[in-house]
Structures are given as structure tokens and as C-alpha cells.
Design a protein around this motif. Structure first.
Motif, PDB file in Angstrom:
ATOM      1  N   ASN A 374     -12.853  -8.091  21.482  1.00  0.00           N
ATOM      2  CA  ASN A 374     -12.221  -7.665  20.246  1.00  0.00           C
ATOM      3  C   ASN A 374     -10.739  -8.019  20.261  1.00  0.00           C
ATOM      4  OD1 ASN A 374     -10.851  -5.689  21.749  1.00  0.00           O
ATOM      5  ND2 ASN A 374     -12.220  -4.030  21.123  1.00  0.00           N
ATOM      6  N   GLU A 375     -10.008  -7.602  19.274  1.00  0.00           N
ATOM      7  CA  GLU A 375      -8.610  -8.006  19.150  1.00  0.00           C
ATOM      8  C   GLU A 375      -7.738  -7.485  20.290  1.00  0.00           C
ATOM      9  OE1 GLU A 375      -6.646  -6.128  15.739  1.00  0.00           O
ATOM     10  OE2 GLU A 375      -8.335  -4.730  15.652  1.00  0.00           O
ATOM     11  N   HIS A 376      -8.239  -6.508  21.052  1.00  0.00           N
ATOM     12  CA  HIS A 376      -7.480  -5.949  22.170  1.00  0.00           C
ATOM     13  C   HIS A 376      -7.942  -6.512  23.517  1.00  0.00           C
ATOM     14  CE1 HIS A 376      -5.796  -3.100  19.328  1.00  0.00           C
ATOM     15  NE2 HIS A 376      -7.018  -2.750  18.965  1.00  0.00           N
ATOM     16  N   HIS A 377      -8.852  -7.491  23.508  1.00  0.00           N
ATOM     17  CA  HIS A 377      -9.394  -8.132  24.705  1.00  0.00           C
ATOM     18  C   HIS A 377     -10.325  -7.213  25.497  1.00  0.00           C
ATOM     19  CE1 HIS A 377      -6.157 -11.543  24.909  1.00  0.00           C
ATOM     20  NE2 HIS A 377      -6.767 -11.473  23.737  1.00  0.00           N
ATOM     21  N   PHE A 378     -11.057  -6.375  24.770  1.00  0.00           N
ATOM     22  CA  PHE A 378     -12.114  -5.565  25.375  1.00  0.00           C
ATOM     23  C   PHE A 378     -13.434  -5.850  24.663  1.00  0.00           C
ATOM     24  CE2 PHE A 378      -8.301  -3.295  26.651  1.00  0.00           C
ATOM     25  CZ  PHE A 378      -8.574  -3.056  27.987  1.00  0.00           C
ATOM     26  N   TYR A 379     -14.527  -5.409  25.284  1.00  0.00           N
ATOM     27  CA  TYR A 379     -15.837  -5.642  24.694  1.00  0.00           C
ATOM     28  C   TYR A 379     -15.946  -4.997  23.315  1.00  0.00           C
ATOM     29  CZ  TYR A 379     -17.393  -6.703  29.504  1.00  0.00           C
ATOM     30  OH  TYR A 379     -17.549  -7.212  30.762  1.00  0.00           O
ATOM     31  N   TYR A 380     -16.716  -5.665  22.455  1.00  0.00           N
ATOM     32  CA  TYR A 380     -17.111  -5.049  21.192  1.00  0.00           C
ATOM     33  C   TYR A 380     -18.405  -4.281  21.460  1.00  0.00           C
ATOM     34  CZ  TYR A 380     -19.663  -4.656  16.803  1.00  0.00           C
ATOM     35  OH  TYR A 380     -20.414  -4.185  15.762  1.00  0.00           O
ATOM     36  N   GLU A 381     -18.340  -2.961  21.380  1.00  0.00           N
ATOM     37  CA  GLU A 381     -19.500  -2.133  21.682  1.00  0.00           C
ATOM     38  C   GLU A 381     -20.555  -2.299  20.596  1.00  0.00           C
ATOM     39  OE1 GLU A 381     -18.781   1.779  23.400  1.00  0.00           O
ATOM     40  OE2 GLU A 381     -16.630   1.392  23.249  1.00  0.00           O
ATOM     41  N   ASN A 382     -21.785  -2.616  21.015  1.00  0.00           N
ATOM     42  CA  ASN A 382     -22.868  -2.852  20.070  1.00  0.00           C
ATOM     43  C   ASN A 382     -24.172  -2.292  20.633  1.00  0.00           C
ATOM     44  OD1 ASN A 382     -24.369  -5.283  21.498  1.00  0.00           O
ATOM     45  ND2 ASN A 382     -22.183  -5.787  21.565  1.00  0.00           N
ATOM     46  N   ASP A 383     -25.151  -2.153  19.747  1.00  0.00           N
ATOM     47  CA  ASP A 383     -26.413  -1.500  20.136  1.00  0.00           C
ATOM     48  C   ASP A 383     -27.148  -2.258  21.233  1.00  0.00           C
ATOM     49  OD1 ASP A 383     -25.927   0.469  18.285  1.00  0.00           O
ATOM     50  OD2 ASP A 383     -27.166  -0.425  16.708  1.00  0.00           O
ATOM     51  N   LEU A 384     -26.964  -3.574  21.305  1.00  0.00           N
ATOM     52  CA  LEU A 384     -27.642  -4.360  22.338  1.00  0.00           C
ATOM     53  C   LEU A 384     -26.951  -4.255  23.697  1.00  0.00           C
ATOM     54  CD1 LEU A 384     -28.464  -7.692  20.440  1.00  0.00           C
ATOM     55  CD2 LEU A 384     -30.009  -5.793  20.947  1.00  0.00           C
TER      56      LEU A 384
END
Length: 456
Positions: A374-384
Motif C-alpha cells: 500500500n502507499e505506506h509500504h505495508f501489505y494490503y490486507e485482503n480476504d485471501l
């Protein structure tokens, strides 16, 4: 305030403009090393190896804690982690006590055990690409005068007492491979030299304690450098990090600046103001990948001297801000982008393809992955729980010609192979290729990274 700021008796008076100019240079130069001091303080303040918040390995000085699964989403200690390896992490004070890296027989599995000095330069060469044999490897500080005991397989000397450690062990995303790695993992450890007895120790990494996360959660990485206190911490850097050849005069200028600040509240206030300004105007922009290395083709960027920066202060600080603790190019080639092939910012309101033509996957002896941040260089949390795709995913669907197309977006485009979809937020994001143990074409830039094309 006067246009001239007084230093101590023997010092020439410093114009405010000079204090501001030199203070800005000092802030950019010292930012990675002050970050290292604060990371060490925070990440070693535990009584035994364990997981902060149940997600990130912490350990006392001289030790390491290994993870038994990928680093999950939600942690904010280290930006740009990956879903390819099992991490370990720790810090050493190597003049006081060398540390021993215990290396088991990994067979054909890819692994690398990095160690960085206070400048964030890598100084140890341990891993599959080096042909490292199982055994015990000591890392020692620049001023350590002891004698290594019999049974130590090899040693590496750091240029600074403060050092960071990070073993990485590749794992495929399958139950079968996880089971195989769990047999090896108890033998992967780091401990102080005075605990060495020549026998392979084992650790129950699956049952380490959990420690609370200090402070409040934020969207971005924990603030490892506080502008309000930067110039209070810079003296420790100057005292413990020896100057590189040619840096002696720079150290002298910084020490004069600090002496003036100690003697004059006005100078000190100016430096604190400069620190805040420089953080906002010079450090914050370094989160953008275009400042983290030269162009690599198709709007990707890639450093060529990661973890071997020398006096390239821009790249050192940019990587410390955006992606701390990279391996050396020989160990890992990193490529990243914030834009598509047309230069438009990546945005999850659109969908994209990342296309590798037949025979054009990243040329590696180890493995590769494409990670979305994401824009902060962390994972985008998603259902998968899917944050990357690559070698670890044996179910990727290739074209009949051998090509590979990965699909990136908030929702999968029609007719997309489910295994080839990388979920994205509805906001800005970036893409990041890791190529572990890269082959010559990726190191000499004759290989070109893939086109990222918007499809809607």
C-alpha cells in the motif's frame, strides 16, 4: 533572532544560514544510523526471544528469534517484508560479545543469513549462493581482541559494534514444504559467543512468548527517527561509527555544529527546526521508489549498491526510509515502481496486467516474487491473505507459450485465473520484484522488468 549564532569561545560564529545548511546535511547523512540506534533499543527490549504483538521477531542483544510462518499483515515495525521466506531478526553489540550464527544443512533449499553494520552495509557472506557449509560462523566487532574457540567454522568482522542480523529461509506455500522446513528451523539460531560449546543447539521457535507492542498503531512504519531528538543522538553515531576514507572533515564539521548547539540555545533551537523541516521536505519524499535507485526499464527502479553504499548518502537514506535492511545485489536484486508503463500512478480504482513474456521471468538461481504494498509500504490486507505471487506459488497459470501474466486490482478482471490475481486496495499502491540469487542478466541490466499496463 540575530543573523549570527554564537558558538563556544574558540569557535567561529556561525550564521544561521550556515547552521541550517550544515544541519540539513547532517540530518540526511545520519538518518539511517539514528534509525539503527532506535530500532536496536526497541527491538531488543525483551527478556527472551519472542514475537512483538505475535507478529514480529524480537530478541535480546546477541540473540535472534525465528518465525515459523510468513510475516503477517498488520505489523508496522519493518516496511516491505515479504511472503517468500521465514525471517529471523536480532541485534548484536559485537565489541562486547561476538555472535555465533548456527547454520544447519539446508540441502537444496535457498537461504541467506545477512548481517549489517551500523551504516546498514552488509558485511557477512553466508548463504546458498556463497556455498556456505553447515557449521558455526562468528561475527565480531572492530575492536574485539579475543580469540575464537576451536570449532568455529568461519568469521566475519563488522566495521561497527552495532550490527543487525536477519536469517532468511525460503518456503513454498504448500503444507508439504512447510513440514520440511519445520524440521530444519529449530537448528537455525544466533547466540552470544560465550554460549558456544561446539554442539548444535535447538530452539522451539513454534512456542516463543508474545510481547506487547509499545505505543499506538499507525498506518505507516513506526517513527524510528524523531526530529526533536535527532541532534541529541547524533553524537553517539559520531563516536561509534568510524568515518569512511574522506569523511574525516565531514565529521569535524558535524562536531563543531554540535558544540555550537551545546553552547547556544539559539543554535540548538535552529537545529531542531531544521530537523523537522528536513524530515518533511527531504526524508518523506524518499518513500517514492524513483529515489531509491537508477531507472531499470519500463518505469521500474533498482539500486545497484544496496547494502554496499559507500558515500552514496542519498541511496542509503532512501532505502533506510522506504525499505530498511536490503541484501546485497549479489544476494538479492530489488526492483520497484509506483507507476504503470505510461508513468501514471498505480491506483486500485484501475486494474493492471504484469506480463512476463516466455523466457523472460526474472533470471535467478534462487526464486523471485512480485509483492504489492500500500502507499505506506505495508501489505494490503485482503480476504485471501495474498500479498505476493511468484516461485512459492506452484499453482500459477502460464500461457500456452510459457508466458506469465499476473493481474493486479481491487477485484479480479473477468476470465482471470484466480491463482494469478494479486489483490490491490482502492487507493495508491506500489509493486516490488525480488530476485534472490540473481543471474548476470539481471545484475548487468540486460534483463528488462515487465510492463505494467492498465487494462481499464
Amino acid at each position: 533572532m540575530s543573523s549570527e549564532l554564537a558558538g563556544p569561545g574558540a569557535l567561529t560564529r556561525m550564521p544561521e544560514s550556515f547552521v541550517r545548511a550544515m544541519g540539513r546535511v547532517a540530518y540526511i547523512w545520519g538518518w539511517p544510523m539514528v534509525s539503527m540506534i532506535n530500532r536496536r533499543t526497541a527491538l531488543t527490549s525483551v527478556p527472551e526471544p519472542g514475537l512483538r504483538g505475535g507478529v514480529l521477531p524480537n530478541a535480546p542483544v546477541g540473540r535472534v528469534c525465528m518465525m515459523t510462518d510468513y510475516i503477517p499483515a498488520g505489523q508496522r515495525f519493518v516496511a516491505c517484508t515479504n511472503q517468500d521466506v521465514l525471517y529471523g531478526f536480532g541485534f548484536g553489540s559485537l565489541d562486547e560479545q561476538p555472535a555465533v550464527f548456527q547454520i544447519p544443512d539446508f540441502g537444496d533449499r535457498f537461504w541467506v543469513a545477512a548481517a549489517w553494520d551500523h551504516r546498514t552495509d552488509s558485511f557477512a557472506e553466508m548463504g546458498k549462493q556463497y556455498g556456505t557449509k553447515p557449521g558455526f560462523y562468528a561475527v565480531v566487532g572492530p575492536n574485539w581482541k579475543g580469540e575464537l574457540p576451536a570449532g568455529i567454522t568461519g568469521s566475519f568482522r563488522s566495521s561497527t559494534a552495532l550490527a543487525a542480523f536477519c536469517p532468511r529461509v525460503f518456503i513454498e506455500d504448500t503444507p508439504e514444504d512447510r513440514a520440511k522446513v519445520m524440521e530444519l528451523l529449530p537448528y537455525v539460531t544466533i547466540y552470544p559467543l560465550d554460549q558456544f560449546d561446539g554442539t548444535m543447539k535447538t530452539e522451539d521457535w513454534a512456542n516463543v512468548p508474545t510481547f506487547p507492542v509499545p505505543g499506538e498503531a499507525t498506518e505507516g512504519e513506526i517513527r524510528w527517527v524523531d526530529p526533536a531528538h535527532f541532534f541529541d543522538q547524533l553524537p553517539e553515531v559520531l563516536a561509534t561509527v568510524p568515518p569512511l576514507p574522506g569523511e574525516e572533515a565531514l565529521y569535524g564539521q558535524f562536531r563543531r555544529l554540535l558544540a555550537a548547539a551545546e553552547a547556544s540555545p539559539e543554535v540548538k533551537k535552529t537545529l531542531v527546526d531544521v530537523a523537522h523541516e528536513t524530515e518533511r521536505e527531504a526524508i518523506t519524499p524518499l518513500l517514492r521508489w524513483e529515489f531509491n535507485g537508477p531507472a531499470a526499464g519500463n518505469n521500474w527502479f533498482s539500486p545497484t549498491n544496496n547494502s554496499a553504499f559507500g558515500t552514496d548518502y542519498l541511496t542509503r537514506t532512501a532505502i533506510a526510509r522506504s525499505n530498511m535492511f536490503e541484501n546485497t545485489p549479489r544476494e538479492t536484486k530489488y526492483l520497484f515502481t509506483d507507476t504503470d508503463i505510461d508513468g501514471a500512478p498505480l491506483d486500485g480504482t484501475h486494474t493492471y496486467t504484469v506480463h512476463f513474456p516466455a523466457g523472460e521471468l526474472p533470471p535467478v538461481n534462487g526464486f523471485f516474487s512480485l509483492t504489492l504494498y500500500n502507499e505506506h509500504h505495508f501489505y494490503y490486507e485482503n480476504d485471501l491473505g495474498r500479498y505476493s505471487l511468484g516461485t512459492k506459488n506452484p499453482d500459477l497459470v502460464h500461457g500456452t507459450d510459457g508466458s506469465l501474466t499476473l493481474y493486479v486490482g481491487n477485484t479480479p478482471p473477468p476470465d482471470t485465473p484466480p491463482a494469478n490475481w494479486l489483490p490491490a486496495p482502492t487507493t495508491a499502491f506500489s509493486l516490488y520484484i525480488r530476485a534472490y540469487w540473481p543471474q548476470p542478466p539481471i545484475l548487468d541490466t540486460t534483463w528488462t522488468p515487465p510492463r505494467v499496463e492498465r487494462t481499464n
